[in-house]
Design a protein around this motif. Sequence first.
Motif, PDB file in Angstrom:
ATOM      1  N   GLU A   9     -16.421   9.634  14.216  1.00 22.55           N
ATOM      2  CA  GLU A   9     -17.547   8.807  14.441  1.00 22.55           C
ATOM      3  C   GLU A   9     -17.440   7.717  13.771  1.00 22.55           C
ATOM      4  OE1 GLU A   9     -20.414  10.960  12.310  1.00 22.55           O
ATOM      5  OE2 GLU A   9     -20.649  12.662  13.890  1.00 22.55           O
ATOM      6  N   GLU A  10     -16.530   7.515  12.786  1.00 20.86           N
ATOM      7  CA  GLU A  10     -16.214   6.220  12.016  1.00 20.86           C
ATOM      8  C   GLU A  10     -15.486   5.320  12.961  1.00 20.86           C
ATOM      9  OE1 GLU A  10     -14.412   6.690   8.210  1.00 20.86           O
ATOM     10  OE2 GLU A  10     -16.423   7.723   7.389  1.00 20.86           O
ATOM     11  N   ASP A  45     -17.660   3.979  15.866  1.00 22.83           N
ATOM     12  CA  ASP A  45     -18.461   2.793  15.262  1.00 22.83           C
ATOM     13  C   ASP A  45     -17.627   1.666  15.184  1.00 22.83           C
ATOM     14  OD1 ASP A  45     -20.667   4.595  15.411  1.00 22.83           O
ATOM     15  OD2 ASP A  45     -20.774   4.997  13.174  1.00 22.83           O
ATOM     16  N   ALA A  50     -17.115   0.225  18.535  1.00 25.19           N
ATOM     17  CA  ALA A  50     -18.098  -0.222  19.379  1.00 25.19           C
ATOM     18  C   ALA A  50     -18.603  -1.680  18.691  1.00 25.19           C
ATOM     19  CB  ALA A  50     -19.240   0.608  19.147  1.00 25.19           C
ATOM     20  N   SER A  51     -18.118  -1.897  17.443  1.00 24.41           N
ATOM     21  CA  SER A  51     -18.315  -3.002  16.926  1.00 24.41           C
ATOM     22  C   SER A  51     -17.571  -4.309  17.362  1.00 24.41           C
ATOM     23  CB  SER A  51     -18.090  -3.354  15.281  1.00 24.41           C
ATOM     24  OG  SER A  51     -16.990  -3.044  14.952  1.00 24.41           O
ATOM     25  N   ARG A 110     -12.101  -3.933  11.644  1.00 27.28           N
ATOM     26  CA  ARG A 110     -12.851  -2.683  11.118  1.00 27.28           C
ATOM     27  C   ARG A 110     -12.329  -1.535  11.791  1.00 27.28           C
ATOM     28  NH1 ARG A 110     -19.065  -1.767  12.704  1.00 27.28           N
ATOM     29  NH2 ARG A 110     -19.443   0.513  11.569  1.00 27.28           N
TER      30      ARG A 110
END
Length: 270
Positions: free
Chosen positions: A73-74, A77, A80-81, A86
């Motif tokens: 999940e991390e 995310d 997707a950023s 990141r």
Amino acid sequence: MSCNDTPLEQMVGAILTSPKYRAISRDLVRRLCAQELAKGVRPAVAIKATKAKLHQVAGAYIDRRSDYNRWLEELADARASGCEDRFREACARAMGCHASSRERLPYLAEMFACVLADVGPIGTVLDLACGLNPLAIPWMQLGPTTQYLAYDVYHDLVEFLNGFMRLAGVRGQAAVRDVLSVLPNEQADVAFVMKSMPCLERQDGSAPARILDELRASRLVVSYPARTLGGRNKGMAENYEARLMALVTERRFAVRRFRFPGEVVFLLSR
């Protein structure tokens, strides 16, 4: 487990019911059980010895409480950023849960930049007993068409790595395999054997020679820990280097050596 199973399969089934080992490769458990039974000991003794060896060669290096779903999940995310930094940070957080990759984090970028600098275009990578090393792919500077094939003995780890590769846009896959039962047969430009050679040798004294002789890779990147998991330096790197040099000298590899704070790395070229 059936009442018609052989003593060996009954032992394997008993070990795989343990929460600590239920996700591990059945082939690995079977091979180690067979080695213990061959000593002529009782099944109960063989099971105890096999569990001890499983911890030594696999269980000690990864936190079995690893939350692979949360990590994915991390990573999703972060991807997707659209921020590459990141995404790398999410990879590094996950690598911090594996003893081997955690030690490597402070010099991760430097290590791959140095070791792979003069290798040239890489079409296919093999990663044996990979642990979380595939999460370092963002630091490897591989090409967009590079195929990455990773192998480990944990089913849940392999499932996570396949999810990571999809998110990272990596061509290739991770697979569950006891590499001492069946070595990868794919032709590769580079094969990673990162800090895992001592564990493989403890299972089978002929493992290092077999890997050098039978792995179909133009170059092997072999690394050894410079200290124990507890942080002690016992001259380990020097001992491992001497044993590896005895093998590669016989086989006429070209050798480059790189020393980092936590490990010594060898680039072996055929």
